[in-house]
Design a protein around this motif. Structure first.
Motif, short mmCIF file in Angstrom:
data_model
loop_
_atom_site.label_atom_id
_atom_site.label_comp_id
_atom_site.label_asym_id
_atom_site.label_seq_id
_atom_site.Cartn_x
_atom_site.Cartn_y
_atom_site.Cartn_z
N SER A 100 -5.63 47.54 85.67
CA SER A 100 -6.10 47.16 84.34
C SER A 100 -4.93 47.34 83.38
O SER A 100 -4.02 48.13 83.63
N LEU A 101 -4.95 46.61 82.28
CA LEU A 101 -3.85 46.66 81.33
C LEU A 101 -4.16 47.69 80.26
O LEU A 101 -5.18 47.61 79.58
N HIS B 239 1.24 42.92 79.42
CA HIS B 239 0.70 43.67 78.27
C HIS B 239 -0.62 43.03 77.85
O HIS B 239 -0.89 41.88 78.18
N PRO B 240 -1.44 43.74 77.09
CA PRO B 240 -2.73 43.16 76.67
C PRO B 240 -2.58 41.96 75.74
O PRO B 240 -3.46 41.11 75.69
N SER B 241 -1.45 41.83 75.02
CA SER B 241 -1.30 40.73 74.08
C SER B 241 -0.20 39.74 74.46
O SER B 241 -0.04 38.72 73.80
N ARG B 242 0.56 40.03 75.51
CA ARG B 242 1.63 39.11 75.91
C ARG B 242 2.11 39.42 77.31
O ARG B 242 1.84 40.50 77.86
N ILE B 243 2.86 38.50 77.86
CA ILE B 243 3.52 38.68 79.16
C ILE B 243 5.02 38.60 78.89
O ILE B 243 5.48 37.69 78.20
N VAL B 244 5.77 39.55 79.43
CA VAL B 244 7.22 39.59 79.22
C VAL B 244 7.90 39.49 80.58
O VAL B 244 7.58 40.24 81.49
N VAL B 245 8.83 38.55 80.69
CA VAL B 245 9.63 38.40 81.89
C VAL B 245 11.06 38.75 81.48
O VAL B 245 11.58 38.17 80.53
N VAL C 73 5.63 35.62 76.43
CA VAL C 73 4.58 34.62 76.24
C VAL C 73 3.39 35.32 75.61
O VAL C 73 2.90 36.31 76.14
N ASP C 74 2.98 34.83 74.44
CA ASP C 74 1.77 35.37 73.82
C ASP C 74 0.85 34.21 73.47
O ASP C 74 1.07 33.08 73.89
N ASP C 75 -0.17 34.49 72.70
CA ASP C 75 -1.18 33.49 72.39
C ASP C 75 -0.65 32.34 71.53
O ASP C 75 -1.20 31.26 71.53
N HIS C 76 0.45 32.58 70.80
CA HIS C 76 0.94 31.59 69.84
C HIS C 76 2.31 31.00 70.16
O HIS C 76 2.69 30.00 69.57
#
Length: 180
Positions: free
Chosen positions: A50-51, A80-86, A99-102
């Protein structure tokens, strides 16, 4: 109709970039809630996590290993709960993607940041300049020496420097000294 072909084994081997992926939970604080110098990595047994609400305390990370034995540029995918980081520690090309919602934001090795927003607009910020392409196609450019703008339809353009203003408008061409 387009025919889809499957690459041969030799073609697949040539293009192989990654060889494995492993999920970890990164604990950034110890059991007494003290910050660790390096996170403790724990591989969950079922590959599921879970995040956590605060990525500074705990993160879910997938480490993707490179297929090239001479290359040490493994990639970390942080969830992360609000974004994905590569991210990767690259000396050239890209170093990170968020990458986030916007938006999708890319950090290059030279610290240039490119942001692609949900409306199609793009912002590029480098050490010496900044460029915005707005959703309507308008372009804005700022450098140490000038500001430039072009409308999305390409009909109007302008350039400002410390001492001059130049523009192409519906009414004609303007080029004059700037008032101080």
């Amino acid at each position: 109709m387009t025919k889809v072909t499957t690459p041969t084994a030799a073609e697949s081997a040539i293009r192989r970039v990654w060889k494995s992926a492993q999920m970890y939970i990164a604990f950034h604080k110890d059991q007494d809630k003290r910050q660790r110098d390096e996170p403790k990595l724990w591989p969950p047994k079922n590959g599921s996590a879970s995040l956590h609400g605060d990525p500074n305390e705990q993160e879910a990370i997938v480490v993707v290993k490179t297929a090239d034995p001479d290359e040490t540029q493994d990639v970390q995918i942080k969830l992360h709960p609000s974004r994905i980081v590569v991210r990767r520690d690259a000396e050239s090309r890209w170093q990170g993607v968020a990458v986030d919602d916007h938006s999708v934001t890319v950090r290059m090795a030279d610290n240039t940041i490119i942001e692609i927003r949900h409306d199609g607009s793009i912002k590029r910020r480098g050490a010496e300049d900044e460029t915005h392409v707005e959703a309507d196609g308008s372009i804005f450019k700022w450098t140490e020496f000038a500001e430039a703008h072009m409308t999305g339809d390409g009909i109007e353009m302008s350039r400002r420097t410390d001492d001059r203003i130049a523009a192409i408008t519906h009414d004609g061409v303007v080029d004059r000294a700037r008032k101080r």
